[in-house]
Enzyme design. Sequence first.
Site, short mmCIF file in Angstrom:
data_model
loop_
_atom_site.label_atom_id
_atom_site.label_comp_id
_atom_site.label_asym_id
_atom_site.label_seq_id
_atom_site.Cartn_x
_atom_site.Cartn_y
_atom_site.Cartn_z
N GLU A 12 0.84 -1.22 0.00
CA GLU A 12 0.00 0.00 0.00
C GLU A 12 0.87 1.27 0.00
OE1 GLU A 12 -2.99 -0.29 -0.57
OE2 GLU A 12 -3.92 -1.99 0.45
N GLN A 24 -5.87 4.35 -5.90
CA GLN A 24 -6.50 4.04 -4.62
C GLN A 24 -5.91 4.87 -3.47
OE1 GLN A 24 -7.83 -0.19 -3.92
NE2 GLN A 24 -6.35 -0.60 -5.54
N ARG A 72 -14.78 -2.92 -5.13
CA ARG A 72 -14.98 -3.90 -4.05
C ARG A 72 -15.89 -5.02 -4.52
NH1 ARG A 72 -10.82 -3.32 -2.40
NH2 ARG A 72 -10.65 -1.87 -4.13
#
Length: 666
Positions: free
Chosen positions: A217, A247, A599
């Site tokens: 991340e 993201q 998602r």
Amino acid sequence: MQELLNKLNTPQREAVQYYSGPLLVLAGAGSGKTRVITHKIAYLIRERGMQAKHITAITFTNKAAKEMQERATKLMNGLATRGLTICTFHALGLKILREEAATLGYKANFSVLDSYDSGKIISDLAQTTDKSLVRSIQGQISLWKNSFINPDAAVAVAKEEFDRVVASIYQQYQDTLKTYQAIDFDDLIKLPVELFKDNLAALHKWQLKIRYLLVDEYQDTNVCQYQLIKMLAGMQGQFTAVGDDDQSIYAWRGADSENLRLLNQDYPNLNIIKLEQNYRSTITILNAANQVIQNNPKLFEKKLWSEFGTGEAIRIIACPNEEAEADMVVRKIMLHQLNAQHKFSDYAILYRGNYQSRILEQALRNYKIPYTISGGQSFFDKAEIKDIMAYLKLILNDDDDTAFIRAITIPKRGIGQTTIDKLSTYATRRGISLFAALFEEGFAAECNPAQLGNVLDFGNFINDIQFRQTKEPAGDLLNAILKAIEYEAYLYDCEEVKAAEKRYANVVSFVEWLAKKGENDNKTLPELIQTVSLISLLEGQNEEEPDAVKLTTLHASKGLEYPYVFLISCEEGILPHQESIAQGTIEEERRLMYVGITRAQYELTISYCEQRRKAGALETRERSRFLAELGGHNIVDEAKRRFEKIDDKAELANKFNLLKALLNKA
């Protein structure tokens, strides 16, 4: 190893095998980034002969670290993984600071304050109980720390009166932390970076320990975290950073997607590999996600694709108001679940802000559908339970300085900051705990009689309970502690009546549970304290996810996936948020929409309200601009079909059967 590599797609395999310098893996949603990291750990050990103890993988949550550790260990087939470090940024910072505490002027057993503890200090310094104000001050101090702005610099750059006040509180806050021999979460990253800047020997020591770094991340890193990565990786840049600029949704807490661009500047030989094959969603869902995100300026071009087929159409539904929206979503979940016999945990409802969950909860309860809410507070994380646990931990171990500070200051007992400062300075000089220091003659000589009397009263009280802890029933001792410290009165002094009642009821419930457990299991107070400490540390770690609909904010949903997703309240002012519209930060809101869309695995339903109640009156709402950006591929906008006649007999029959099933269940 070749067998494992053959299971990867071509870009994944390239990312795993690349070892010639710094690597950035641009991993789109659902593209197998964890797989790449865990396989690379196995590759480094098996093929490159690197010892596990020299490999460190960093992520942002304990849950992600735990999953990564399990998957990496499984891949190794019993090969030596001893010493392998997979942890959060903060856990790595803590590990460094524990070893280097003396260099930084801290005792080895310094305390780490959580958000509540630091908030309590700020509340006292600002002389306010306004929680939103305290959070605002905390947030500003956090941003300053993560940008390496010290209190003096904060004072210098402050232009408004409010900023000057906050900068002054920042200075006092740092002084208080030093007095308490404590650090906060931001210090866990900031202090190691400052140490490495000033102490080359310490930096070289840790560069030798960590010879290969993997960062998950990466787009969520802030300035401070990037500096830590850069220092540990050194000039050679032996690291793999995995991230996705599409993201990046945490700018509000200091995350800086510009760190992706900085890698290009700081490491001219940076290799970039893109993971664009998605293993999660249908083509319809990915097309919509790609269409939305292409409206943002791109640092790196990439386009998600899938082999999962077209799948169901995305549905956009207009609802009269928020009650109707909640009812629509819950009815659709019930009908779909009845028809397909799926688990309730296959469904998720995503929303922009926590406040939106209340009306959904009411609707779910009305239809008797089980649900869980992401990010619910643990019972053991409640401030009042932590207050009582501080006393219990100190009784169990009077060298616990964190517990000592909390217990001696809650409730207030005439012991001020000056006294604690003297005690901390004396204890540090002597190399002993705060509790041990308060009984020494050397400390008594530095204290005036009134201060010393209050401190000794507290110390003697703890000693008395310690003397009685194995001789009397735990329940009697617990009630004696509550009575002696007058905790109930303290709560009513610092809270509104209803809040005080609720908090004290939690304390009573906790004490009664402990007393009953002590009686039933024949355990003394020390045995109970150890049991509770273990429960609070392990709470939730081994629990399976219940079969329940998941309610979660878009921010908390990142990294997760669900077969059937409902993305609600897609209106101007909510998504995108009104503040982002005013400040011109729509790009991050668009990334949030992208995260929400991706998602979903099989089906996605998007809804919005035509009217919404505000200050008692209904106001007309405008659907989110992001809905127009979804494109037209396999998207059914039911707002346009609302009054259309259904001619398809099969569709009519299906609706009738679902309605009959619902009535039978009711």
